[in-house]
Design an enzyme around this catalytic site. Structure first.
Site, short mmCIF file in Angstrom:
data_model
loop_
_atom_site.label_atom_id
_atom_site.label_comp_id
_atom_site.label_asym_id
_atom_site.label_seq_id
_atom_site.Cartn_x
_atom_site.Cartn_y
_atom_site.Cartn_z
N GLU A 269 -6.75 4.00 -5.60
CA GLU A 269 -7.76 4.33 -4.84
C GLU A 269 -8.19 5.60 -5.24
OE1 GLU A 269 -9.84 4.53 -0.57
OE2 GLU A 269 -7.83 5.47 -0.78
N ASP B 25 -3.03 4.83 -2.16
CA ASP B 25 -3.85 5.14 -0.96
C ASP B 25 -4.60 6.44 -1.33
OD1 ASP B 25 -5.21 4.51 1.66
OD2 ASP B 25 -4.20 6.37 2.17
N HIS C 40 -11.05 -3.46 2.84
CA HIS C 40 -11.04 -3.12 4.46
C HIS C 40 -11.88 -2.14 4.70
CE1 HIS C 40 -8.37 -0.55 2.48
NE2 HIS C 40 -8.04 0.02 3.63
N ASP C 41 -12.24 -1.23 4.02
CA ASP C 41 -13.04 0.05 4.21
C ASP C 41 -14.54 -0.33 4.29
OD1 ASP C 41 -10.80 1.63 4.93
OD2 ASP C 41 -10.60 2.19 2.63
N ASP D 81 0.77 -1.22 -0.19
CA ASP D 81 -0.10 0.00 -0.02
C ASP D 81 1.10 1.07 0.02
OD1 ASP D 81 -2.33 1.27 0.39
OD2 ASP D 81 -3.11 -0.32 1.32
C1 NOJ Z 1 -8.09 4.64 2.30
C2 NOJ Z 1 -7.80 3.62 3.10
O1 NOJ Z 1 -8.16 2.41 2.56
C3 NOJ Z 1 -8.41 3.94 4.64
O2 NOJ Z 1 -8.48 2.34 5.34
C4 NOJ Z 1 -7.57 4.73 5.36
O3 NOJ Z 1 -8.11 5.12 6.68
C5 NOJ Z 1 -7.67 6.12 4.53
N1 NOJ Z 1 -7.29 6.00 3.02
C6 NOJ Z 1 -6.45 7.01 4.80
O4 NOJ Z 1 -5.16 6.57 4.73
#
Ligand code: NOJ
Length: 559
Positions: free
Chosen positions: A257, A200, A329-330, A98
């Protein structure tokens, strides 16, 4: 479209903290991942993205990095990382890390030095502003709640910017000196043999400057960062430079992302020679999201889901290769979100797997998705780890929701849902750890776990294996990877169907996204039934009768 080595691959996301714990401390680790590489290989996975394992105080579970060039001891050592790369490459697999460079941790050396000397070299790595009369430079709300400005430790009148948590100070990409440091770090990893990165929050690296207020969208007087991002122009200049200086010379695989991109920018992002190899489709992820908070979100129906997915497929067409997901994971677990409440079953989970996996683009599996892992119920806010859930809970309470209803929102949208440990078997800790797991285990591990599903040829797990085998097959692979995607019966309620068409073949993916059976017209003669998620074959004449939550893949005759 130019063919790339990764187009016919299958990608998998590991959330290391919750994958497999090799040393009994309750936290998943690199040695644990290494010990499961054969499992992933056997499943059919080629590319593996690891959520952050760098040194971190874990304020945002590793998305707050205090040393980009070392591994957090909780996850292992640099030797373990080298071994992981070696073992993965031996198996013909690829490892991505990441890349979190919108921000670092407030415990990173750069930030410490910035606090010591805000006017010096490292002060310029961040956005630090002098505040007079208590008026903050702008009214943006951080993604995790509260203003994006926090007082700089050791300075009464200075504040730093953090669009995420206050322990995640934003890096100032306008500063070429900072960018050089970032590129050096990226190249350092790629030179060690890393295969690429997931990028990210990358859109956030470009801010609309100078800082200014936008209209408040809640009673707190603050405004979503999205209002600023809509105005920020020129992220491409940074992305082009980063790509030319790092990814391109290494031929690294990258997946962005990317939220809030402008449609006209897509070719620059993932077209030929684009900044990244691919980027995730979040159209269905963001569907129904409200700026007011989770309490105002709108549920997604199967028709909405289908329409979002098709919208993206149309938008991307053959510009590039989108990355398809149902969860990460989010996000809540895909089966809990996209299958109507109460209808979660092995059949409906296999249906969802079928319709997303065979889309045009790169299919991604998030750990545990291949088992049909579900959201976890929440009994009290005290058992919640996720910082964004804790904020959203408070926002819902402030909006007048009861504690019970606010907890339900966490159970529905919270990030812990996807972060509970992988369910390897039916034992007490799901075979994840010999110690005390860092996050609670989903009690449904007694039914939903790898060991049980491996033994059942009709399980969700075996269905994923079949999907992977089909997409990689010599006979149909090319059509499933490169064939055009043409939506079919898009007006039919609770039907998700599309053709995948190449010069040689026409395949039809057809799913009845409801409990009740449906009889549907066919666009041509059926040559062969390639896949069925139910034990009984459907009745086929000029029409096809599908049982509730039945999904099939058919080869159609060409005449
Ligand atoms: C996106 C990530 O997937 C998430 O888990 C994170 O909290 C935020 N970006 C900040 O890095």
């Amino acid at each position: 479209m130019k063919r790339e080595w990764w187009h016919n691959k299958v990608a998998y996301q590991i959330y290391p903290k919750s994958f497999y714990d090799s040393n009994g401390d309750g936290i998943g680790d690199l040695k644990g991942i290494i010990s499961k590489l054969d499992y992933l290989k056997d499943l059919g996975v080629d590319i593996v993205w690891l959520s952050p394992i760098y040194v971190s105080p874990l304020a945002d579970q590793g998305y707050d990095i205090s040393d980009y060039r070392d591994i957090d001891p909780r996850f292992g050592t640099m030797d373990d990382m080298d071994e992981l790369l070696k073992e993965a490459h031996k198996r013909g697999m690829y490892i991505l890390m990441d890349l979190v460079v919108n921000h670092c941790s407030d415990e990173h050396e750069w930030f410490r030095k910035a606090c010591e000397d805000p006017e010096g070299r490292y002060g310029k790595f961040f956005y630090i502003e002098t505040v007079k009369d208590g008026k903050l430079p702008c009214n943006w709300r951080s993604y995790f709640g509260g203003p994006v400005w926090e007082r700089l430790p050791g300075h009464e009148d200075k504040y730093y910017l953090h669009v995420f948590h206050k322990k995640q100070p934003d890096l100032n990409w306008e500063n070429p000196d900072l960018r050089e440091e970032v590129y050096r770090m990226i190249n350092w990893w790629l030179d060690r043999g890393l295969d690429g990165f997931r990028l990210d929050a990358i859109i956030n690296i470009k801010k609309a400057l100078p800082f200014r207020d936008y209209p408040a969208d809640r009673d707190d007087g603050l405004t979503t960062v999205h209002n600023m991002l809509k105005e920020a122009k020129g992220v491409g200049v940074f992305l082009r430079e980063m790509s030319d200086r790092t990814f391109k010379p290494h031929r690294a695989f990258t997946v962005g992302e990317v939220f809030n991109e402008r449609p006209e920018e897509i070719p620059d992002f993932i077209g030929e020679g684009g900044y990244f190899s691919s980027m995730f489709d979040f159209a269905e992820t963001v569907f129904g999201q409200s700026e007011a908070g989770w309490q105002d979100n709108i549920d997604i129906t199967p028709d909405d889901y289908r329409n979002c997915v098709f919208e993206t497929q149309k938008k991307i067409a053959d510009i590039g290769f989108i990355s398809n997901i149902i969860e990460n994971h989010d996000e809540p677990r895909g089966v809990s979100r996209y299958i109507p409440e109460g209808d979660q079953s092995p059949e409906s989970k296999k249906l969802l797997a079928t319709v997303y996996f065979l889309l045009r683009g790169l299919p991604w599996i998030y750990q545990g998705q291949e088992l049909g892992m579900e959201n976890i119920p929440v009994a009290s806010v005290d058992e919640v780890d996720d910082i964004s859930s804790i904020d959203a809970y408070q926002v819902a309470l402030d909006a007048g929701w009861s504690e019970k209803d606010a907890l339900k929102l966490i159970g529905k949208y919270g990030r812990d849902n996807a972060r509970t440990p992988f369910q390897w078997d039916a034992s007490e800790n799901a075979g994840f750890t010999a110690g005390k797991p860092w996050l609670r285990i989903n009690p449904n591990c007694r039914e939903i776990n790898l060991e049980t599903e491996k033994a059942d040829p009709d399980s969700v797990f075996h269905h994923y294996k079949k999907l992977i085998a089909l997409r990689k097959s010599g006979e149909y692979g090319d059509t499933l990877v490169y064939g055009e995607l043409i939506p079919y019966l898009q007006e039919r309620h609770n039907v998700m169907a599309y053709l995948r068409k190449s010069k040689e073949q026409t395949l039809l993916v057809l799913a009845n996204f409801q409990r009740e059976p449906q009889t549907l017209p066919l666009p041509g003669k059926v040559k062969k039934l390639l896949l069925n998620n139910l034990p009984d074959d459907p009745q086929i004449t000029e029409e096809i009768r599908l049982a509730g939550y039945q999904a099939v893949v058919l080869e159609l005759s060409r005449e």
